[in-house]
Design an enzyme around this catalytic site. Structure first.
Site, PDB file in Angstrom:
ATOM      1  N   GLY A 221       8.211 -10.001 -15.857  1.00 39.08           N
ATOM      2  CA  GLY A 221       7.445 -10.758 -16.839  1.00 39.08           C
ATOM      3  C   GLY A 221       7.439 -12.248 -16.558  1.00 39.08           C
ATOM      4  N   ASP A 222       7.671 -12.642 -15.323  1.00 42.33           N
ATOM      5  CA  ASP A 222       7.611 -14.079 -15.002  1.00 42.33           C
ATOM      6  C   ASP A 222       7.253 -14.219 -13.521  1.00 42.33           C
ATOM      7  OD1 ASP A 222       8.170 -16.985 -15.096  1.00 42.33           O
ATOM      8  OD2 ASP A 222       9.052 -16.489 -17.033  1.00 42.33           O
TER       9      ASP A 222
END
Ligand code: NAG
Ligand code: NAG
Ligand code: NAG
Ligand code: NAG
Ligand code: NAG
Ligand code: NAG
Ligand code: NAG
Ligand code: NAG
Ligand code: NAG
Ligand code: NAG
Ligand code: NAG
Ligand code: NAG
Length: 405
Positions: A221-222
Protein backbone atom coordinates in the site's frame (compact mmCIF):
# COMPACT_ATOMS: atom_id res chain seq x y z
CA UNK A 1 31.02 -40.24 21.26
CA UNK A 2 33.29 -37.89 19.37
CA UNK A 3 30.22 -36.64 17.56
CA UNK A 4 28.60 -35.54 20.79
CA UNK A 5 31.75 -33.85 22.00
CA UNK A 6 31.69 -31.58 18.98
CA UNK A 7 28.21 -30.29 19.80
CA UNK A 8 27.56 -27.29 21.95
CA UNK A 9 24.04 -26.60 23.06
CA UNK A 10 23.38 -23.10 24.24
CA UNK A 11 20.05 -22.69 25.98
CA UNK A 12 19.08 -19.11 26.31
CA UNK A 13 16.45 -17.94 28.79
CA UNK A 14 13.16 -19.79 28.26
CA UNK A 15 12.93 -19.44 24.49
CA UNK A 16 14.63 -21.41 21.75
CA UNK A 17 18.12 -22.83 21.81
CA UNK A 18 21.15 -23.06 19.56
CA UNK A 19 22.98 -26.23 18.58
CA UNK A 20 26.49 -25.49 17.38
CA UNK A 21 28.49 -27.98 15.35
CA UNK A 22 31.79 -26.68 14.02
CA UNK A 23 30.94 -23.26 12.60
CA UNK A 24 27.28 -24.09 11.97
CA UNK A 25 24.68 -22.85 14.41
CA UNK A 26 21.17 -24.26 14.14
CA UNK A 27 18.50 -22.27 15.94
CA UNK A 28 15.62 -24.31 17.38
CA UNK A 29 12.53 -22.36 18.37
CA UNK A 30 10.73 -22.76 21.68
CA UNK A 31 7.64 -23.62 19.69
CA UNK A 32 5.41 -22.26 22.43
CA UNK A 33 5.45 -18.53 21.78
CA UNK A 34 8.19 -17.69 24.23
CA UNK A 35 10.66 -15.16 22.86
CA UNK A 36 13.19 -16.77 20.51
CA UNK A 37 15.16 -13.58 19.88
CA UNK A 38 17.83 -14.33 22.55
CA UNK A 39 18.57 -17.65 20.83
CA UNK A 40 18.74 -16.00 17.40
CA UNK A 41 21.16 -13.37 18.66
CA UNK A 42 23.23 -16.11 20.31
CA UNK A 43 23.52 -17.95 16.98
CA UNK A 44 24.85 -14.82 15.29
CA UNK A 45 27.30 -14.28 18.14
CA UNK A 46 28.58 -17.88 17.95
CA UNK A 47 28.61 -18.36 14.16
CA UNK A 48 28.44 -14.89 12.62
CA UNK A 49 32.15 -14.71 11.68
CA UNK A 50 32.89 -17.25 8.97
CA UNK A 51 30.04 -19.64 9.80
CA UNK A 52 26.56 -20.80 8.90
CA UNK A 53 23.32 -20.05 10.66
CA UNK A 54 20.34 -22.29 10.07
CA UNK A 55 16.70 -21.79 10.84
CA UNK A 56 14.66 -24.98 10.53
CA UNK A 57 11.18 -25.29 9.05
CA UNK A 58 9.34 -24.04 12.13
CA UNK A 59 8.01 -20.77 13.47
CA UNK A 60 10.24 -18.50 15.53
CA UNK A 61 8.58 -16.00 17.86
CA UNK A 62 10.30 -12.62 18.22
CA UNK A 63 9.36 -10.22 20.99
CA UNK A 64 12.42 -7.98 21.17
CA UNK A 65 14.60 -5.88 18.87
CA UNK A 66 17.66 -7.58 17.39
CA UNK A 67 20.97 -6.03 16.37
CA UNK A 68 23.22 -8.45 14.50
CA UNK A 69 25.57 -6.19 12.55
CA UNK A 70 29.26 -6.56 11.73
CA UNK A 71 28.88 -10.11 10.40
CA UNK A 72 31.53 -11.52 8.03
CA UNK A 73 31.64 -14.38 5.50
CA UNK A 74 28.45 -15.94 6.73
CA UNK A 75 25.61 -17.85 5.14
CA UNK A 76 22.13 -17.78 6.66
CA UNK A 77 19.56 -20.38 5.63
CA UNK A 78 16.04 -19.49 6.63
CA UNK A 79 13.74 -22.46 6.14
CA UNK A 80 11.05 -21.41 8.58
CA UNK A 81 9.07 -18.33 9.55
CA UNK A 82 10.28 -15.49 11.72
CA UNK A 83 7.10 -14.17 13.31
CA UNK A 84 7.22 -10.84 15.13
CA UNK A 85 5.04 -10.28 18.16
CA UNK A 86 3.01 -7.09 18.11
CA UNK A 87 1.28 -7.81 21.41
CA UNK A 88 3.24 -5.09 23.21
CA UNK A 89 2.98 -2.07 20.93
CA UNK A 90 4.49 0.24 23.54
CA UNK A 91 7.57 -1.99 23.75
CA UNK A 92 8.25 -1.44 20.05
CA UNK A 93 7.44 2.26 20.13
CA UNK A 94 9.99 2.70 22.93
CA UNK A 95 12.68 0.29 21.76
CA UNK A 96 12.78 0.09 17.95
CA UNK A 97 16.34 0.73 16.79
CA UNK A 98 16.78 4.20 15.27
CA UNK A 99 18.03 4.67 11.69
CA UNK A 100 19.04 8.26 12.28
CA UNK A 101 16.82 9.39 9.43
CA UNK A 102 13.29 10.73 9.44
CA UNK A 103 12.70 9.23 12.90
CA UNK A 104 12.52 5.85 11.21
CA UNK A 105 13.38 2.78 13.26
CA UNK A 106 13.61 -0.95 12.91
CA UNK A 107 12.88 -4.28 14.56
CA UNK A 108 16.10 -5.85 13.24
CA UNK A 109 19.43 -4.28 12.34
CA UNK A 110 21.33 -6.81 10.27
CA UNK A 111 24.54 -6.44 8.30
CA UNK A 112 28.16 -7.07 7.48
CA UNK A 113 30.37 -8.18 4.61
CA UNK A 114 30.08 -11.14 2.29
CA UNK A 115 26.75 -12.40 3.60
CA UNK A 116 24.43 -14.81 1.79
CA UNK A 117 20.91 -14.87 3.20
CA UNK A 118 18.86 -17.58 1.50
CA UNK A 119 15.18 -18.19 2.22
CA UNK A 120 15.01 -21.11 -0.27
CA UNK A 121 11.70 -19.79 -1.60
CA UNK A 122 9.73 -20.29 1.61
CA UNK A 123 11.73 -18.75 4.46
CA UNK A 124 9.44 -15.95 5.67
CA UNK A 125 9.51 -12.72 7.66
CA UNK A 126 6.04 -12.16 9.12
CA UNK A 127 5.67 -8.75 10.80
CA UNK A 128 2.16 -9.34 12.16
CA UNK A 129 1.37 -6.08 10.39
CA UNK A 130 -2.41 -6.02 10.69
CA UNK A 131 -2.05 -5.03 14.35
CA UNK A 132 0.10 -2.10 13.22
CA UNK A 133 -2.20 -1.07 10.37
CA UNK A 134 -5.10 -0.99 12.81
CA UNK A 135 -3.09 0.77 15.54
CA UNK A 136 -1.79 3.62 13.35
CA UNK A 137 -5.21 4.31 11.80
CA UNK A 138 -3.58 5.80 8.70
CA UNK A 139 -1.20 8.15 10.59
CA UNK A 140 1.87 8.54 8.39
CA UNK A 141 5.34 7.65 9.69
CA UNK A 142 4.34 7.07 13.31
CA UNK A 143 7.61 7.46 15.22
CA UNK A 144 8.75 4.15 16.70
CA UNK A 145 6.69 1.93 14.40
CA UNK A 146 9.38 -0.50 13.29
CA UNK A 147 10.56 -1.46 9.83
CA UNK A 148 10.76 -5.24 9.46
CA UNK A 149 14.45 -5.33 8.51
CA UNK A 150 17.30 -2.86 8.17
CA UNK A 151 20.22 -4.04 6.07
CA UNK A 152 22.92 -1.92 7.67
CA UNK A 153 26.50 -1.24 6.53
CA UNK A 154 26.40 -4.28 4.31
CA UNK A 155 28.79 -4.89 1.45
CA UNK A 156 29.21 -7.55 -1.20
CA UNK A 157 26.21 -9.58 -0.10
CA UNK A 158 23.17 -11.41 -1.43
CA UNK A 159 19.65 -11.85 -0.11
CA UNK A 160 17.58 -14.31 -2.10
CA UNK A 161 14.43 -16.44 -2.21
CA UNK A 162 12.89 -14.72 0.81
CA UNK A 163 9.25 -13.91 1.56
CA UNK A 164 8.18 -10.86 3.56
CA UNK A 165 4.55 -10.75 4.62
CA UNK A 166 2.52 -8.26 6.66
CA UNK A 167 5.45 -5.97 7.44
CA UNK A 168 5.03 -3.75 10.47
CA UNK A 169 5.98 -0.68 8.38
CA UNK A 170 8.59 -0.31 5.62
CA UNK A 171 9.58 -3.85 4.70
CA UNK A 172 13.30 -3.41 4.39
CA UNK A 173 15.73 -0.54 4.24
CA UNK A 174 19.18 -0.85 2.74
CA UNK A 175 21.19 1.77 4.60
CA UNK A 176 24.88 2.64 4.14
CA UNK A 177 25.24 -0.50 2.01
CA UNK A 178 26.96 -1.27 -1.30
CA UNK A 179 27.21 -4.11 -3.78
CA UNK A 180 24.14 -5.93 -2.53
CA UNK A 181 21.93 -8.18 -4.66
CA UNK A 182 18.32 -8.71 -3.66
CA UNK A 183 17.01 -11.54 -5.82
CA UNK A 184 13.72 -13.48 -5.94
CA UNK A 185 12.01 -11.58 -3.16
CA UNK A 186 8.26 -11.75 -2.47
CA UNK A 187 6.62 -8.95 -0.47
CA UNK A 188 2.97 -8.79 0.53
CA UNK A 189 1.58 -6.30 3.03
CA UNK A 190 -2.14 -5.83 2.71
CA UNK A 191 -4.83 -4.87 5.19
CA UNK A 192 -7.85 -7.10 5.64
CA UNK A 193 -10.01 -4.32 7.05
CA UNK A 194 -10.71 -0.65 6.33
CA UNK A 195 -7.43 0.66 7.81
CA UNK A 196 -4.91 1.07 5.00
CA UNK A 197 -1.56 -0.76 5.00
CA UNK A 198 0.11 2.65 4.80
CA UNK A 199 3.91 3.18 4.84
CA UNK A 200 4.47 -0.48 3.94
CA UNK A 201 7.15 0.27 1.33
CA UNK A 202 8.54 -2.85 -0.37
CA UNK A 203 12.14 -1.64 -0.05
CA UNK A 204 13.94 1.64 0.51
CA UNK A 205 17.55 2.63 -0.09
CA UNK A 206 19.45 5.21 1.95
CA UNK A 207 23.11 6.11 1.42
CA UNK A 208 23.45 2.96 -0.65
CA UNK A 209 25.12 2.24 -3.98
CA UNK A 210 25.32 -0.60 -6.49
CA UNK A 211 22.15 -2.35 -5.37
CA UNK A 212 20.38 -4.82 -7.69
CA UNK A 213 16.75 -5.79 -7.22
CA UNK A 214 15.86 -8.71 -9.46
CA UNK A 215 12.69 -10.77 -9.76
CA UNK A 216 10.65 -9.09 -7.04
CA UNK A 217 6.93 -9.45 -6.55
CA UNK A 218 5.43 -6.73 -4.36
CA UNK A 219 1.83 -6.33 -3.16
CA UNK A 220 1.52 -3.35 -0.85
CA UNK A 221 0.00 0.00 0.00
CA UNK A 222 2.89 2.40 -0.53
CA UNK A 223 6.07 2.79 -2.61
CA UNK A 224 6.82 -0.52 -4.33
CA UNK A 225 10.51 0.36 -4.07
CA UNK A 226 11.86 3.82 -3.18
CA UNK A 227 15.30 5.32 -3.49
CA UNK A 228 15.84 7.84 -0.74
CA UNK A 229 18.72 10.18 -0.05
CA UNK A 230 22.18 9.49 -1.43
CA UNK A 231 21.36 6.44 -3.52
CA UNK A 232 23.15 5.65 -6.78
CA UNK A 233 23.67 2.90 -9.33
CA UNK A 234 20.48 1.04 -8.56
CA UNK A 235 19.01 -1.56 -10.93
CA UNK A 236 15.45 -2.88 -10.62
CA UNK A 237 14.53 -5.54 -13.14
CA UNK A 238 12.30 -8.47 -14.02
CA UNK A 239 9.85 -7.58 -11.27
CA UNK A 240 6.10 -7.21 -10.87
CA UNK A 241 4.43 -4.62 -8.68
CA UNK A 242 0.79 -4.80 -7.57
CA UNK A 243 -1.40 -2.02 -6.10
CA UNK A 244 1.36 0.14 -4.55
CA UNK A 245 2.60 3.50 -5.81
CA UNK A 246 5.24 2.26 -8.26
CA UNK A 247 8.98 2.86 -8.21
CA UNK A 248 9.77 6.13 -6.43
CA UNK A 249 12.68 8.48 -6.17
CA UNK A 250 12.48 10.30 -2.85
CA UNK A 251 11.18 12.00 -1.11
CA UNK A 252 14.41 13.92 -0.63
CA UNK A 253 15.18 17.45 0.46
CA UNK A 254 13.47 17.17 3.83
CA UNK A 255 16.40 18.46 5.89
CA UNK A 256 17.16 22.20 5.62
CA UNK A 257 20.58 22.99 4.20
CA UNK A 258 21.51 19.32 3.74
CA UNK A 259 22.70 18.13 0.31
CA UNK A 260 21.10 14.94 -0.99
CA UNK A 261 21.18 13.18 -4.35
CA UNK A 262 19.79 10.22 -6.23
CA UNK A 263 21.34 9.22 -9.54
CA UNK A 264 21.64 6.39 -12.03
CA UNK A 265 18.53 4.40 -11.16
CA UNK A 266 17.29 2.09 -13.91
CA UNK A 267 13.99 0.21 -13.74
CA UNK A 268 13.48 -2.16 -16.65
CA UNK A 269 11.60 -5.24 -17.80
CA UNK A 270 8.95 -4.94 -15.09
CA UNK A 271 5.15 -5.11 -14.83
CA UNK A 272 3.05 -2.54 -13.01
CA UNK A 273 -0.36 -3.96 -12.13
CA UNK A 274 -2.88 -1.46 -10.78
CA UNK A 275 -0.18 0.71 -9.26
CA UNK A 276 -0.84 4.43 -8.86
CA UNK A 277 2.20 5.48 -10.90
CA UNK A 278 5.01 3.73 -12.74
CA UNK A 279 7.88 6.07 -11.96
CA UNK A 280 7.70 9.17 -9.81
CA UNK A 281 9.97 11.67 -8.12
CA UNK A 282 9.18 13.75 -5.07
CA UNK A 283 11.15 16.44 -3.31
CA UNK A 284 10.23 18.68 -0.41
CA UNK A 285 9.70 22.41 -0.93
CA UNK A 286 12.63 24.76 -0.50
CA UNK A 287 11.09 26.23 2.63
CA UNK A 288 11.12 24.37 5.91
CA UNK A 289 7.66 23.82 7.32
CA UNK A 290 7.56 21.64 10.43
CA UNK A 291 10.01 18.89 11.29
CA UNK A 292 10.60 15.25 10.32
CA UNK A 293 9.17 12.67 10.27
CA UNK A 294 6.17 14.33 8.60
CA UNK A 295 7.36 17.89 8.10
CA UNK A 296 10.50 19.60 6.86
CA UNK A 297 11.89 20.92 3.59
CA UNK A 298 14.65 23.28 2.54
CA UNK A 299 17.08 20.59 1.41
CA UNK A 300 19.56 20.93 -1.45
CA UNK A 301 20.86 18.54 -4.09
CA UNK A 302 19.82 16.81 -7.29
CA UNK A 303 18.08 13.88 -8.95
CA UNK A 304 19.41 12.83 -12.34
CA UNK A 305 19.92 10.06 -14.88
CA UNK A 306 16.84 8.07 -13.90
CA UNK A 307 14.94 5.78 -16.29
CA UNK A 308 11.93 3.50 -16.30
CA UNK A 309 11.90 1.44 -19.46
CA UNK A 310 10.58 -1.63 -21.29
CA UNK A 311 7.75 -2.34 -18.88
CA UNK A 312 4.15 -3.49 -19.05
CA UNK A 313 1.33 -1.53 -17.45
CA UNK A 314 -2.12 -2.67 -16.44
CA UNK A 315 -4.71 -0.28 -15.02
CA UNK A 316 -2.40 2.46 -13.73
CA UNK A 317 -4.72 4.35 -11.40
CA UNK A 318 -3.26 7.89 -11.54
CA UNK A 319 -0.54 8.54 -14.09
CA UNK A 320 2.54 6.65 -15.19
CA UNK A 321 4.93 9.60 -14.96
CA UNK A 322 4.90 12.02 -12.06
CA UNK A 323 7.15 14.59 -10.46
CA UNK A 324 6.34 16.82 -7.52
CA UNK A 325 8.64 19.28 -5.79
CA UNK A 326 5.80 20.37 -3.61
CA UNK A 327 5.99 17.78 -0.81
CA UNK A 328 5.28 19.56 2.41
CA UNK A 329 4.11 19.26 5.99
CA UNK A 330 0.70 17.66 6.37
CA UNK A 331 -1.76 20.52 6.26
CA UNK A 332 0.71 23.08 4.88
CA UNK A 333 0.33 24.28 1.30
CA UNK A 334 2.21 26.37 -1.23
CA UNK A 335 5.91 27.19 -1.64
CA UNK A 336 5.87 24.88 -4.66
CA UNK A 337 8.36 27.00 -6.60
CA UNK A 338 10.98 27.19 -3.88
CA UNK A 339 12.92 23.93 -4.07
CA UNK A 340 16.40 24.33 -5.58
CA UNK A 341 16.83 20.57 -5.93
CA UNK A 342 17.66 20.09 -9.60
CA UNK A 343 15.90 17.30 -11.45
CA UNK A 344 17.33 16.41 -14.87
CA UNK A 345 17.62 13.69 -17.49
CA UNK A 346 14.59 11.62 -16.50
CA UNK A 347 13.26 9.04 -18.98
CA UNK A 348 10.09 7.00 -19.25
CA UNK A 349 10.38 4.83 -22.35
CA UNK A 350 9.04 1.69 -23.97
CA UNK A 351 6.10 1.51 -21.58
CA UNK A 352 2.97 -0.14 -22.83
CA UNK A 353 -0.42 -0.95 -21.40
CA UNK A 354 -3.53 0.50 -19.88
CA UNK A 355 -4.34 3.47 -17.68
CA UNK A 356 -7.59 4.00 -15.80
CA UNK A 357 -7.65 7.66 -16.82
CA UNK A 358 -6.15 9.96 -19.41
CA UNK A 359 -3.19 11.43 -17.48
CA UNK A 360 0.15 10.28 -18.84
CA UNK A 361 2.33 12.80 -17.05
CA UNK A 362 1.73 15.03 -14.09
CA UNK A 363 4.81 17.16 -13.57
CA UNK A 364 5.08 19.83 -10.89
CA UNK A 365 8.65 21.07 -10.87
CA UNK A 366 9.98 24.01 -8.93
CA UNK A 367 10.26 27.48 -10.47
CA UNK A 368 13.52 27.96 -8.55
CA UNK A 369 15.11 25.06 -10.51
CA UNK A 370 12.96 23.98 -13.46
CA UNK A 371 13.27 20.32 -14.50
CA UNK A 372 15.53 19.65 -17.47
CA UNK A 373 15.49 16.92 -20.10
CA UNK A 374 12.32 15.02 -19.28
CA UNK A 375 11.67 12.32 -21.87
CA UNK A 376 8.68 10.12 -22.59
CA UNK A 377 9.61 7.92 -25.53
CA UNK A 378 8.37 4.99 -27.58
CA UNK A 379 5.42 4.23 -25.35
CA UNK A 380 1.90 3.01 -26.02
CA UNK A 381 -0.67 3.98 -23.41
CA UNK A 382 -4.22 2.68 -23.67
CA UNK A 383 -6.33 5.40 -22.08
CA UNK A 384 -9.16 4.67 -19.67
CA UNK A 385 -12.78 5.76 -19.75
CA UNK A 386 -13.73 7.41 -23.02
CA UNK A 387 -10.57 9.50 -23.22
CA UNK A 388 -9.11 9.91 -26.67
CA UNK A 389 -6.24 12.27 -25.86
CA UNK A 390 -3.63 11.65 -23.21
CA UNK A 391 -2.81 14.62 -20.99
CA UNK A 392 0.56 15.97 -19.96
CA UNK A 393 0.28 18.58 -17.23
CA UNK A 394 3.47 20.44 -16.47
CA UNK A 395 4.79 23.23 -14.31
CA UNK A 396 8.31 24.67 -14.46
CA UNK A 397 9.65 22.25 -17.03
CA UNK A 398 12.61 23.63 -19.01
CA UNK A 399 12.93 20.97 -21.71
CA UNK A 400 11.14 17.85 -22.86
CA UNK A 401 11.56 15.20 -25.51
CA UNK A 402 8.85 12.97 -26.93
CA UNK A 403 5.99 15.00 -25.50
CA UNK A 404 4.76 18.54 -25.19
CA UNK A 405 3.29 19.96 -22.06
C1 NAG B 1 8.45 -23.09 26.31
O1 NAG B 1 9.49 -23.96 25.88
C2 NAG B 1 10.71 -23.81 26.59
C3 NAG B 1 11.73 -24.75 25.99
O2 NAG B 1 11.95 -24.45 24.65
C4 NAG B 1 10.51 -24.10 28.05
O3 NAG B 1 11.72 -23.85 28.76
C5 NAG B 1 9.43 -23.21 28.60
O4 NAG B 1 9.13 -23.59 29.95
C6 NAG B 1 8.15 -23.35 27.78
N1 NAG B 1 7.20 -22.36 28.26
C7 NAG B 1 5.91 -22.65 28.37
C8 NAG B 1 5.06 -21.52 28.85
O5 NAG B 1 5.46 -23.74 28.14
C1 NAG C 1 7.45 -27.01 6.38
O1 NAG C 1 6.62 -27.64 7.33
C2 NAG C 1 5.25 -27.67 6.99
C3 NAG C 1 4.49 -28.35 8.11
O2 NAG C 1 4.72 -27.68 9.30
C4 NAG C 1 5.03 -28.42 5.69
O3 NAG C 1 3.69 -28.33 5.32
C5 NAG C 1 5.90 -27.78 4.61
O4 NAG C 1 5.81 -28.54 3.43
C6 NAG C 1 7.34 -27.72 5.06
N1 NAG C 1 8.07 -27.00 4.05
C7 NAG C 1 9.19 -27.46 3.53
C8 NAG C 1 9.76 -26.67 2.43
O5 NAG C 1 9.73 -28.44 3.95
C1 NAG D 1 32.62 -15.27 1.61
O1 NAG D 1 31.99 -16.14 2.54
C2 NAG D 1 32.00 -17.49 2.15
C3 NAG D 1 31.24 -18.27 3.22
O2 NAG D 1 29.90 -17.89 3.25
C4 NAG D 1 33.41 -17.98 2.02
O3 NAG D 1 33.39 -19.31 1.54
C5 NAG D 1 34.19 -17.09 1.09
O4 NAG D 1 35.53 -17.47 1.10
C6 NAG D 1 34.08 -15.65 1.52
N1 NAG D 1 34.74 -14.78 0.56
C7 NAG D 1 35.74 -13.99 0.92
C8 NAG D 1 36.32 -13.14 -0.17
O5 NAG D 1 36.15 -13.93 2.04
C1 NAG E 1 5.46 -3.78 27.32
O1 NAG E 1 6.64 -3.01 27.07
C2 NAG E 1 6.80 -1.98 28.01
C3 NAG E 1 7.93 -1.09 27.50
O2 NAG E 1 9.08 -1.85 27.19
C4 NAG E 1 7.08 -2.60 29.36
O3 NAG E 1 7.24 -1.60 30.34
C5 NAG E 1 5.89 -3.50 29.74
O4 NAG E 1 6.20 -4.20 30.92
C6 NAG E 1 5.59 -4.49 28.64
N1 NAG E 1 4.34 -5.17 28.93
C7 NAG E 1 4.23 -6.48 28.94
C8 NAG E 1 2.87 -7.01 29.21
O5 NAG E 1 5.19 -7.22 28.74
C1 NAG F 1 24.20 -2.36 16.99
O1 NAG F 1 25.29 -2.91 17.66
C2 NAG F 1 26.54 -2.28 17.35
C3 NAG F 1 27.63 -3.08 18.00
O2 NAG F 1 27.37 -3.26 19.34
C4 NAG F 1 26.47 -0.85 17.85
O3 NAG F 1 27.68 -0.19 17.54
C5 NAG F 1 25.31 -0.15 17.15
O4 NAG F 1 25.18 1.17 17.65
C6 NAG F 1 24.03 -0.90 17.37
N1 NAG F 1 23.00 -0.29 16.52
C7 NAG F 1 21.84 0.14 17.00
C8 NAG F 1 20.90 0.77 16.01
O5 NAG F 1 21.53 0.05 18.16
C1 NAG G 1 12.31 13.00 15.65
O1 NAG G 1 13.70 13.03 15.95
C2 NAG G 1 14.16 14.28 16.44
C3 NAG G 1 15.65 14.21 16.66
O2 NAG G 1 16.23 13.15 15.98
C4 NAG G 1 13.44 14.60 17.74
O3 NAG G 1 13.83 15.88 18.17
C5 NAG G 1 11.93 14.57 17.52
O4 NAG G 1 11.27 14.74 18.75
C6 NAG G 1 11.50 13.27 16.92
N1 NAG G 1 10.09 13.33 16.57
C7 NAG G 1 9.23 12.42 16.97
C8 NAG G 1 7.82 12.61 16.51
O5 NAG G 1 9.56 11.47 17.66
C1 NAG H 1 32.59 -10.72 -2.58
O1 NAG H 1 32.00 -12.01 -2.43
C2 NAG H 1 32.35 -12.92 -3.44
C3 NAG H 1 31.54 -14.19 -3.26
O2 NAG H 1 31.38 -14.53 -1.92
C4 NAG H 1 33.85 -13.15 -3.36
O3 NAG H 1 34.24 -14.03 -4.37
C5 NAG H 1 34.57 -11.81 -3.51
O4 NAG H 1 35.95 -12.00 -3.33
C6 NAG H 1 34.09 -10.81 -2.48
N1 NAG H 1 34.68 -9.51 -2.70
C7 NAG H 1 35.06 -8.71 -1.71
C8 NAG H 1 35.65 -7.41 -2.10
O5 NAG H 1 34.93 -9.02 -0.53
C1 NAG I 1 25.33 -9.13 -8.09
O1 NAG I 1 24.87 -9.42 -9.38
C2 NAG I 1 25.73 -8.91 -10.38
C3 NAG I 1 25.05 -9.10 -11.72
O2 NAG I 1 24.59 -10.40 -11.84
C4 NAG I 1 27.07 -9.62 -10.27
O3 NAG I 1 27.96 -9.10 -11.22
C5 NAG I 1 27.65 -9.38 -8.88
O4 NAG I 1 28.84 -10.10 -8.70
C6 NAG I 1 26.67 -9.81 -7.83
N1 NAG I 1 27.15 -9.41 -6.51
C7 NAG I 1 27.17 -10.22 -5.48
C8 NAG I 1 27.59 -9.65 -4.18
O5 NAG I 1 26.86 -11.40 -5.57
C1 NAG J 1 32.58 -3.37 -1.04
O1 NAG J 1 32.88 -4.40 -1.98
C2 NAG J 1 33.35 -3.93 -3.23
C3 NAG J 1 33.55 -5.12 -4.16
O2 NAG J 1 32.45 -5.96 -4.12
C4 NAG J 1 34.62 -3.16 -3.01
O3 NAG J 1 35.04 -2.61 -4.25
C5 NAG J 1 34.41 -2.04 -2.00
O4 NAG J 1 35.63 -1.42 -1.70
C6 NAG J 1 33.83 -2.58 -0.72
N1 NAG J 1 33.53 -1.50 0.19
C7 NAG J 1 33.68 -1.58 1.49
C8 NAG J 1 33.27 -0.38 2.27
O5 NAG J 1 34.12 -2.57 2.03
C1 NAG K 1 11.69 -6.27 -22.14
O1 NAG K 1 11.13 -6.90 -20.99
C2 NAG K 1 10.71 -8.24 -21.23
C3 NAG K 1 10.15 -8.77 -19.92
O2 NAG K 1 9.17 -7.93 -19.43
C4 NAG K 1 11.85 -9.11 -21.66
O3 NAG K 1 11.37 -10.39 -21.97
C5 NAG K 1 12.53 -8.50 -22.87
O4 NAG K 1 13.69 -9.23 -23.17
C6 NAG K 1 12.92 -7.06 -22.57
N1 NAG K 1 13.47 -6.44 -23.76
C7 NAG K 1 14.69 -5.97 -23.79
C8 NAG K 1 15.10 -5.34 -25.07
O5 NAG K 1 15.44 -6.02 -22.82
C1 NAG L 1 20.83 10.35 -19.09
O1 NAG L 1 20.62 9.21 -18.25
C2 NAG L 1 20.91 7.99 -18.90
C3 NAG L 1 20.56 6.88 -17.91
O2 NAG L 1 19.19 6.90 -17.64
C4 NAG L 1 22.37 7.93 -19.29
O3 NAG L 1 22.63 6.74 -19.98
C5 NAG L 1 22.69 9.12 -20.18
O4 NAG L 1 24.07 9.14 -20.43
C6 NAG L 1 22.29 10.42 -19.49
N1 NAG L 1 22.48 11.52 -20.42
C7 NAG L 1 23.24 12.56 -20.14
C8 NAG L 1 23.31 13.60 -21.19
O5 NAG L 1 23.87 12.65 -19.08
C1 NAG M 1 -18.34 6.71 -21.89
O1 NAG M 1 -19.32 7.26 -22.71
C2 NAG M 1 -20.59 6.65 -22.56
C3 NAG M 1 -21.50 7.23 -23.63
O2 NAG M 1 -21.37 8.64 -23.68
C4 NAG M 1 -21.09 6.92 -21.14
O3 NAG M 1 -22.33 6.31 -20.95
C5 NAG M 1 -20.09 6.36 -20.16
O4 NAG M 1 -20.46 6.67 -18.82
C6 NAG M 1 -18.71 6.90 -20.41
N1 NAG M 1 -17.76 6.21 -19.57
C7 NAG M 1 -16.87 6.84 -18.80
C8 NAG M 1 -15.98 5.98 -17.96
O5 NAG M 1 -16.78 8.05 -18.75
Amino acid sequence: MLFFLLLTVATVALGGHVVKRDATCTVHPSGNFTDDSPAIIEAFTLCGQGGNIEFINETYWIEKVMNTTGLNNVQIDLRGTLLWSAANISYWLENSLPLGYQNQSSAWFFGGNNITFDGHGFGTFDGNGQIWYDFTKGVSNLAGRPHALTIWETNNSTFKNIRFVQSQMWTMTLAYSSFVNMTDIFVSSTSNDSEPARNTDGADTLNSHHINFKRWEVHNGDDSIAMKRNSSDILIEDSVFYTGLGVAIGSIGQYPGEFEFVERVLTRNCSFMGTRMVGYIKTWTGVEQGFPPNGGGGGLGYVRDIAWTNSTLSGITQSPAEITQCTTFSGAVGQCDTSTLQISNITWSELSGSLLGSSIASIQCSGAAPCQDLQILDSNFILGGNATVGTYSCHAVASTEGFTC
